[in-house]
Design a protein around this motif. Structure first.
Motif, PDB file in Angstrom:
ATOM      1  N   GLY A  22       0.855  -1.184   0.000  1.00 53.05           N
ATOM      2  CA  GLY A  22       0.000   0.000   0.000  1.00 53.05           C
ATOM      3  C   GLY A  22       0.889   1.231   0.000  1.00 53.05           C
ATOM      4  N   LEU A  23       0.305   2.415  -0.099  1.00 59.25           N
ATOM      5  CA  LEU A  23       1.093   3.645  -0.132  1.00 59.25           C
ATOM      6  C   LEU A  23       1.855   3.877   1.167  1.00 59.25           C
ATOM      7  N   ARG A  24       1.321   3.395   2.276  1.00 55.28           N
ATOM      8  CA  ARG A  24       1.961   3.593   3.580  1.00 55.28           C
ATOM      9  C   ARG A  24       2.346   2.240   4.164  1.00 55.28           C
ATOM     10  N   LYS A  25       3.170   1.501   3.436  1.00 55.33           N
ATOM     11  CA  LYS A  25       3.640   0.190   3.862  1.00 55.33           C
ATOM     12  C   LYS A  25       4.269   0.285   5.248  1.00 55.33           C
ATOM     13  N   GLY A  26       3.942  -0.681   6.106  1.00 54.60           N
ATOM     14  CA  GLY A  26       4.469  -0.704   7.464  1.00 54.60           C
ATOM     15  C   GLY A  26       3.563  -0.053   8.488  1.00 54.60           C
ATOM     16  N   LYS A  27       2.564   0.713   8.046  1.00 63.26           N
ATOM     17  CA  LYS A  27       1.644   1.345   8.994  1.00 63.26           C
ATOM     18  C   LYS A  27       0.794   0.274   9.674  1.00 63.26           C
ATOM     19  N   SER A  28       0.557   0.448  10.961  1.00 65.12           N
ATOM     20  CA  SER A  28      -0.281  -0.472  11.730  1.00 65.12           C
ATOM     21  C   SER A  28      -1.579   0.202  12.119  1.00 65.12           C
ATOM     22  N   TYR A  29      -2.635  -0.584  12.152  1.00 64.62           N
ATOM     23  CA  TYR A  29      -3.954  -0.119  12.577  1.00 64.62           C
ATOM     24  C   TYR A  29      -4.397  -1.002  13.736  1.00 64.62           C
ATOM     25  N   ALA A  30      -4.677  -0.388  14.879  1.00 64.23           N
ATOM     26  CA  ALA A  30      -5.102  -1.137  16.055  1.00 64.23           C
ATOM     27  C   ALA A  30      -6.527  -1.659  15.884  1.00 64.23           C
ATOM     28  N   LEU A  31      -6.763  -2.846  16.396  1.00 67.85           N
ATOM     29  CA  LEU A  31      -8.104  -3.421  16.434  1.00 67.85           C
ATOM     30  C   LEU A  31      -8.640  -3.251  17.837  1.00 67.85           C
ATOM     31  N   LYS A  32      -9.919  -2.943  17.948  1.00 68.13           N
ATOM     32  CA  LYS A  32     -10.513  -2.744  19.264  1.00 68.13           C
ATOM     33  C   LYS A  32     -11.299  -3.982  19.694  1.00 68.13           C
ATOM     34  N   GLN A  33     -11.562  -4.068  20.958  1.00 66.87           N
ATOM     35  CA  GLN A  33     -12.418  -5.133  21.484  1.00 66.87           C
ATOM     36  C   GLN A  33     -13.809  -4.966  20.880  1.00 66.87           C
ATOM     37  N   GLY A  34     -14.428  -6.039  20.470  1.00 68.05           N
ATOM     38  CA  GLY A  34     -15.730  -5.965  19.817  1.00 68.05           C
ATOM     39  C   GLY A  34     -15.538  -5.914  18.318  1.00 68.05           C
ATOM     40  N   VAL A  35     -16.239  -5.002  17.634  1.00 68.47           N
ATOM     41  CA  VAL A  35     -16.211  -4.925  16.170  1.00 68.47           C
ATOM     42  C   VAL A  35     -15.404  -3.714  15.708  1.00 68.47           C
ATOM     43  N   THR A  36     -14.527  -3.935  14.735  1.00 68.82           N
ATOM     44  CA  THR A  36     -13.759  -2.884  14.075  1.00 68.82           C
ATOM     45  C   THR A  36     -14.154  -2.882  12.607  1.00 68.82           C
ATOM     46  N   TYR A  37     -14.660  -1.754  12.100  1.00 69.92           N
ATOM     47  CA  TYR A  37     -15.023  -1.641  10.691  1.00 69.92           C
ATOM     48  C   TYR A  37     -13.803  -1.210   9.873  1.00 69.92           C
ATOM     49  N   VAL A  38     -13.559  -1.918   8.769  1.00 67.84           N
ATOM     50  CA  VAL A  38     -12.435  -1.637   7.875  1.00 67.84           C
ATOM     51  C   VAL A  38     -12.988  -1.144   6.552  1.00 67.84           C
ATOM     52  N   GLY A  39     -12.428  -0.047   6.036  1.00 68.10           N
ATOM     53  CA  GLY A  39     -12.887   0.476   4.751  1.00 68.10           C
ATOM     54  C   GLY A  39     -12.172   1.755   4.387  1.00 68.10           C
ATOM     55  N   ARG A  40     -12.878   2.598   3.648  1.00 66.08           N
ATOM     56  CA  ARG A  40     -12.345   3.893   3.232  1.00 66.08           C
ATOM     57  C   ARG A  40     -13.319   4.986   3.634  1.00 66.08           C
ATOM     58  N   LYS A  41     -12.805   6.201   3.685  1.00 64.71           N
ATOM     59  CA  LYS A  41     -13.612   7.360   4.070  1.00 64.71           C
ATOM     60  C   LYS A  41     -14.835   7.462   3.173  1.00 64.71           C
ATOM     61  N   GLY A  42     -16.009   7.605   3.781  1.00 67.12           N
ATOM     62  CA  GLY A  42     -17.245   7.704   3.017  1.00 67.12           C
ATOM     63  C   GLY A  42     -18.405   8.047   3.919  1.00 67.12           C
ATOM     64  N   PRO A  43     -19.616   7.674   3.530  1.00 66.16           N
ATOM     65  CA  PRO A  43     -20.806   8.073   4.278  1.00 66.16           C
ATOM     66  C   PRO A  43     -20.945   7.402   5.646  1.00 66.16           C
ATOM     67  N   PHE A  44     -20.328   6.253   5.845  1.00 68.90           N
ATOM     68  CA  PHE A  44     -20.422   5.566   7.134  1.00 68.90           C
ATOM     69  C   PHE A  44     -19.063   5.575   7.818  1.00 68.90           C
ATOM     70  N   PRO A  45     -19.029   5.747   9.129  1.00 68.62           N
ATOM     71  CA  PRO A  45     -17.738   5.775   9.816  1.00 68.62           C
ATOM     72  C   PRO A  45     -17.035   4.417   9.753  1.00 68.62           C
ATOM     73  N   VAL A  46     -15.709   4.452   9.662  1.00 64.56           N
ATOM     74  CA  VAL A  46     -14.889   3.250   9.720  1.00 64.56           C
ATOM     75  C   VAL A  46     -13.840   3.457  10.806  1.00 64.56           C
ATOM     76  N   ASP A  47     -13.424   2.368  11.424  1.00 66.71           N
ATOM     77  CA  ASP A  47     -12.397   2.434  12.465  1.00 66.71           C
ATOM     78  C   ASP A  47     -10.995   2.358  11.864  1.00 66.71           C
ATOM     79  N   VAL A  48     -10.841   1.552  10.818  1.00 70.81           N
ATOM     80  CA  VAL A  48      -9.583   1.432  10.083  1.00 70.81           C
ATOM     81  C   VAL A  48      -9.832   2.041   8.708  1.00 70.81           C
ATOM     82  N   ASP A  49      -9.352   3.283   8.521  1.00 75.61           N
ATOM     83  CA  ASP A  49      -9.579   4.024   7.278  1.00 75.61           C
ATOM     84  C   ASP A  49      -8.401   3.803   6.328  1.00 75.61           C
TER      85      ASP A  49
END
Length: 111
Positions: A22-49
Motif C-alpha cells: 500500500g502507499l503507507r507500507k508498514g503502517k499499523s492499525y489497532a483493532l478494538k475489542q468488539g467490532v472494528t469496521y475496515v474500509g475507506r472514508k465515506g458516508p459511514f464511519p470506519v475504524d480502520v480508514d
C-alpha cells in the motif's frame, strides 16, 4: 494475534493490522475489542480508514469493506461487500471466518 481455535488473545496483548502492500507500507492499525469496521472514508464511519493507502483525500460511496471482531473467542473477519481476500481467497459476503496471526488480508490494492 491469536489462533481463534486455541482461544482468546493472551492477557495484555494488542491485536493490529499491519500494511505490507500500500502507499503507507508498514503502517499499523489497532483493532478494538468488539467490532472494528475496515474500509475507506465515506458516508459511514470506519475504524480502520484505508483511504490513505490508495486514494488520499477521496471519498467513496460504499465504504465499509469488512468487519473484524475481537472477543473472548479470539479474532475473526466478515466481508460486507464481497471485496475482501483472506490468504488469497475471496471471502463470501456476510460469512464469518476466524483469523490467525499469520493470515494475510487484502482490501482492494492494500494487503
Amino acid at each position: 494475534m491469536s489462533d481463534p481455535a486455541t482461544g482468546p488473545l493472551p492477557e495484555g496483548s494488542k491485536a493490529k493490522l499491519e500494511v505490507t502492500t500500500g502507499l503507507r507500507k508498514g503502517k499499523s492499525y489497532a483493532l478494538k475489542q468488539g467490532v472494528t469496521y475496515v474500509g475507506r472514508k465515506g458516508p459511514f464511519p470506519v475504524d480502520v480508514d484505508l483511504t490513505e493507502q490508495e486514494n488520499p483525500g477521496k471519498e467513496v460511496a460504499a465504504n465499509r469493506f469488512a468487519l473484524v471482531w475481537m472477543d473472548a473467542n479470539g479474532l475473526g473477519i466478515a466481508d460486507t461487500r464481497g471485496v475482501t481476500f483472506l490468504n488469497g481467497s475471496r471471502l463470501p459476503k456476510g460469512k464469518r471466518f476466524p483469523l490467525r496471526a499469520d493470515d494475510t488480508l487484502q482490501f482492494g490494492k492494500t494487503v
